[in-house]
Motif scaffolding. Sequence first.
Motif, mmCIF file in Angstrom:
data_model
loop_
_atom_site.group_PDB
_atom_site.id
_atom_site.type_symbol
_atom_site.label_atom_id
_atom_site.label_comp_id
_atom_site.label_asym_id
_atom_site.label_seq_id
_atom_site.Cartn_x
_atom_site.Cartn_y
_atom_site.Cartn_z
ATOM 1 N N ASN A 169 0.838 -1.198 0.000
ATOM 2 C CA ASN A 169 0.000 0.000 0.000
ATOM 3 C C ASN A 169 0.877 1.253 0.000
ATOM 4 O OD1 ASN A 169 -2.639 -1.233 0.184
ATOM 5 N ND2 ASN A 169 -2.103 -1.792 2.286
ATOM 6 N N ASP A 170 0.602 2.174 -0.921
ATOM 7 C CA ASP A 170 1.257 3.484 -0.933
ATOM 8 C C ASP A 170 2.777 3.366 -0.882
ATOM 9 O OD1 ASP A 170 -1.330 4.574 -0.808
ATOM 10 O OD2 ASP A 170 -1.321 4.381 1.365
ATOM 11 N N LEU A 171 3.331 2.627 -1.809
ATOM 12 C CA LEU A 171 4.781 2.438 -1.852
ATOM 13 C C LEU A 171 5.505 3.737 -2.189
ATOM 14 C CD1 LEU A 171 5.553 -0.918 -3.728
ATOM 15 C CD2 LEU A 171 6.121 -0.340 -1.374
ATOM 16 N N ALA A 172 6.679 3.910 -1.618
ATOM 17 C CA ALA A 172 7.635 4.949 -2.005
ATOM 18 C C ALA A 172 9.003 4.328 -1.750
ATOM 19 C CB ALA A 172 7.428 6.225 -1.198
ATOM 20 N N ILE A 173 9.523 3.634 -2.746
ATOM 21 C CA ILE A 173 10.679 2.767 -2.513
ATOM 22 C C ILE A 173 11.581 2.780 -3.744
ATOM 23 C CG2 ILE A 173 9.553 0.696 -3.444
ATOM 24 C CD1 ILE A 173 10.719 -0.898 -1.121
ATOM 25 N N ASP A 174 12.871 2.582 -3.512
ATOM 26 C CA ASP A 174 13.792 2.515 -4.643
ATOM 27 C C ASP A 174 13.752 1.124 -5.265
ATOM 28 O OD1 ASP A 174 16.467 0.912 -3.710
ATOM 29 O OD2 ASP A 174 15.527 1.949 -2.022
ATOM 30 N N MET A 175 14.221 1.042 -6.502
ATOM 31 C CA MET A 175 14.089 -0.177 -7.294
ATOM 32 C C MET A 175 14.831 -1.358 -6.678
ATOM 33 S SD MET A 175 14.600 -0.475 -11.424
ATOM 34 C CE MET A 175 13.470 0.883 -11.713
ATOM 35 N N ARG A 176 16.021 -1.117 -6.174
ATOM 36 C CA ARG A 176 16.811 -2.232 -5.656
ATOM 37 C C ARG A 176 16.235 -2.784 -4.351
ATOM 38 N NH1 ARG A 176 23.077 -2.236 -7.500
ATOM 39 N NH2 ARG A 176 22.645 -1.902 -9.710
ATOM 40 N N ILE A 225 7.681 3.055 -7.261
ATOM 41 C CA ILE A 225 8.996 2.418 -7.356
ATOM 42 C C ILE A 225 9.847 3.207 -8.344
ATOM 43 C CG2 ILE A 225 10.240 0.301 -7.959
ATOM 44 C CD1 ILE A 225 7.597 -1.203 -7.379
ATOM 45 N N SER A 226 11.017 3.649 -7.923
ATOM 46 C CA SER A 226 11.911 4.400 -8.801
ATOM 47 C C SER A 226 13.344 3.967 -8.531
ATOM 48 C CB SER A 226 11.757 5.904 -8.565
ATOM 49 O OG SER A 226 12.085 6.229 -7.226
ATOM 50 N N ARG A 227 14.260 4.425 -9.385
ATOM 51 C CA ARG A 227 15.660 4.037 -9.214
ATOM 52 C C ARG A 227 16.213 4.516 -7.876
ATOM 53 N NH1 ARG A 227 18.119 1.437 -13.072
ATOM 54 N NH2 ARG A 227 17.211 1.407 -15.149
ATOM 55 N N PHE A 228 15.749 5.676 -7.441
ATOM 56 C CA PHE A 228 16.151 6.203 -6.144
ATOM 57 C C PHE A 228 14.895 6.452 -5.330
ATOM 58 C CE2 PHE A 228 19.179 7.610 -9.356
ATOM 59 C CZ PHE A 228 20.332 7.003 -8.883
ATOM 60 N N SER A 229 15.043 6.497 -4.040
ATOM 61 C CA SER A 229 13.888 6.756 -3.196
ATOM 62 C C SER A 229 13.230 8.060 -3.634
ATOM 63 C CB SER A 229 14.327 6.857 -1.735
ATOM 64 O OG SER A 229 13.212 7.063 -0.908
ATOM 65 N N PRO A 230 11.972 8.042 -4.083
ATOM 66 C CA PRO A 230 11.350 9.235 -4.646
ATOM 67 C C PRO A 230 11.176 10.345 -3.624
ATOM 68 C CG PRO A 230 9.756 7.464 -4.407
ATOM 69 C CD PRO A 230 11.087 6.873 -4.117
ATOM 70 N N LEU A 231 11.319 11.571 -4.129
ATOM 71 C CA LEU A 231 11.224 12.753 -3.279
ATOM 72 C C LEU A 231 9.959 13.540 -3.603
ATOM 73 C CD1 LEU A 231 14.885 14.100 -3.636
ATOM 74 C CD2 LEU A 231 13.975 12.724 -1.753
ATOM 75 N N LEU A 232 9.402 14.179 -2.589
ATOM 76 C CA LEU A 232 8.406 15.213 -2.809
ATOM 77 C C LEU A 232 9.146 16.541 -2.847
ATOM 78 C CD1 LEU A 232 5.418 16.160 -2.975
ATOM 79 C CD2 LEU A 232 5.566 16.548 -0.505
ATOM 80 N N ARG A 233 9.027 17.255 -3.962
ATOM 81 C CA ARG A 233 9.624 18.592 -4.088
ATOM 82 C C ARG A 233 8.489 19.600 -4.047
ATOM 83 N NH1 ARG A 233 13.026 15.339 -7.334
ATOM 84 N NH2 ARG A 233 15.261 15.761 -7.048
ATOM 85 N N ILE A 234 8.564 20.556 -3.105
ATOM 86 C CA ILE A 234 7.443 21.467 -2.890
ATOM 87 C C ILE A 234 7.942 22.810 -2.367
ATOM 88 C CG2 ILE A 234 7.072 20.520 -0.553
ATOM 89 C CD1 ILE A 234 4.041 21.014 -1.021
ATOM 90 N N LYS A 235 7.256 23.865 -2.764
ATOM 91 C CA LYS A 235 7.546 25.220 -2.291
ATOM 92 C C LYS A 235 6.232 25.873 -1.874
ATOM 93 C CE LYS A 235 9.181 29.747 -3.847
ATOM 94 N NZ LYS A 235 9.721 30.545 -4.981
ATOM 95 N N GLY A 236 6.254 26.642 -0.775
ATOM 96 C CA GLY A 236 5.063 27.386 -0.367
ATOM 97 C C GLY A 236 4.835 27.338 1.124
ATOM 98 N N ASN A 237 3.779 28.034 1.522
ATOM 99 C CA ASN A 237 3.451 28.147 2.945
ATOM 100 C C ASN A 237 2.667 26.907 3.371
ATOM 101 O OD1 ASN A 237 3.170 29.137 5.511
ATOM 102 N ND2 ASN A 237 1.634 30.668 4.994
ATOM 103 N N CYS A 238 3.431 25.832 3.613
ATOM 104 C CA CYS A 238 2.811 24.532 3.909
ATOM 105 C C CYS A 238 3.393 23.916 5.161
ATOM 106 C CB CYS A 238 3.040 23.550 2.748
ATOM 107 S SG CYS A 238 2.281 24.038 1.215
ATOM 108 N N GLN A 239 2.676 22.959 5.660
ATOM 109 C CA GLN A 239 3.153 22.138 6.766
ATOM 110 C C GLN A 239 3.176 20.693 6.318
ATOM 111 O OE1 GLN A 239 1.998 22.561 11.139
ATOM 112 N NE2 GLN A 239 0.731 20.804 10.539
ATOM 113 N N LEU A 240 4.322 20.055 6.488
ATOM 114 C CA LEU A 240 4.459 18.651 6.162
ATOM 115 C C LEU A 240 4.310 17.828 7.429
ATOM 116 C CD1 LEU A 240 7.560 18.714 3.766
ATOM 117 C CD2 LEU A 240 5.163 19.180 3.242
#
Length: 424
Positions: A169-176, A225-240
């Motif tokens: 469920n909701d994977l965010a993982i590198d390929m290897r 699934i990506s070659r490297f652990s995928p990143l969220l790139r974001i700009k703005g007045n947000c809270q993670l």
Amino acid sequence: MEQSPNSKSALPQEIRTAIDKKFNKPGGLIPSGEVRFSGSLGKWYQKVPRIEVNDWHRILESLAVSVPGFKVEYQPAGFDELPILKRLVVEDSGALLDAIGIPVLSEKVAAEISLVLSALETAPAWLQKALAGLADAWQEDKGIRRITVNKADALLHAIQFLKWLDLQNDLAIDMRTASVKALNDSKLLERQTAFIADLLRLHPTLGGELSDDQTAEDILSQFGISRFSPLLRIKGNCQLSTKTGNINIDCATPYLAMPLESLLTVEQITPAPYILLIENLASFERYCREIDDSGIIVFTSGFPSRKWRKILKPLCTADVQVFHWGDIDVGGYRILALLNQEFDGRIQPFRMSVRLATKTSDLKQALDTAQMKDAIAPHWNAACASLVKDIESLEKTGSRIAQFEQESLDPQPPIVGHSLTTEA
């Protein structure tokens, strides 16, 4: 070590191959027949030095003694002329194949079919359906979805991987890492990316078979699934919101990048005038550096993964206008449709009208406008409907529409002073 004339491998590969092709079929052996030394086999035979040919003649004659119903026939020749093969007569192909060490293909195919069908018993239902005719196809020496019996090992690995993927469920993982977890081999997924991605194109969440404009890595990325652990790139007045706490990114410049697996949700801190999702990295990088306003800017990384979409959904379904800026092509329109499907039809296309594509001087590659309309049609909203109207309007005038990448345009905000720009 010199090879024995009775060795199963002593016959040249060309003769072995001719026998194999003639009698050894996936659906069963052709029990009898003949192999003539004519055509390409005859041309090869005539070019071989006679001293080698005589050795092969002795091997064939030895087989004629030991294999029931196997005969070697020569062309008519004078008393002192070297014999020239005319044909091999076979009455028991199974006995001959066994004598020269060639496995019976139908037995191998049956074994491969048994292994694959056994693996499919616990595979996802969509995969079982996609491969339902495999046994019949392989027995007839045909492929199913371009998968032939010589790809049985690759298919078994793919089934194993897709079983594992179906449980995630909701994977965010590198390929290897994914490869190790699913296949116990860190490099196997990379070697079979294209094969596995072709099967994933049939996954029900992707809406059936997709066009070839998506690469294998694009397909895998949609499942996190990506070659490297995928990143969220974001700009703005947000809270993670992360697994260990919350992060205010308002002061991050030019933007913040964080691994997706660390994130839970993204929320506005104060209402933003707009949210802009950007397909390509170069355009995202330029936008974050060149446009200084209070909008929230997010990089989709091409086709956004399910994990990305889950994290961004609370943000993109909030009370704020959400725009997507992507390529003017079939892939760009598919991403727009995918986002609209996920985010309740809230996404407005920004600078994606085909009218921009007619301004370019590069008309070497005209777009398939029918595919573009099909890509966006399943997920309509009023803004997306305008894209289709633009296509139809230009089609009526006979205009050629070229592929147009968003990097060709300079960054521009969709809203200035809380008013839509003319490009929106």
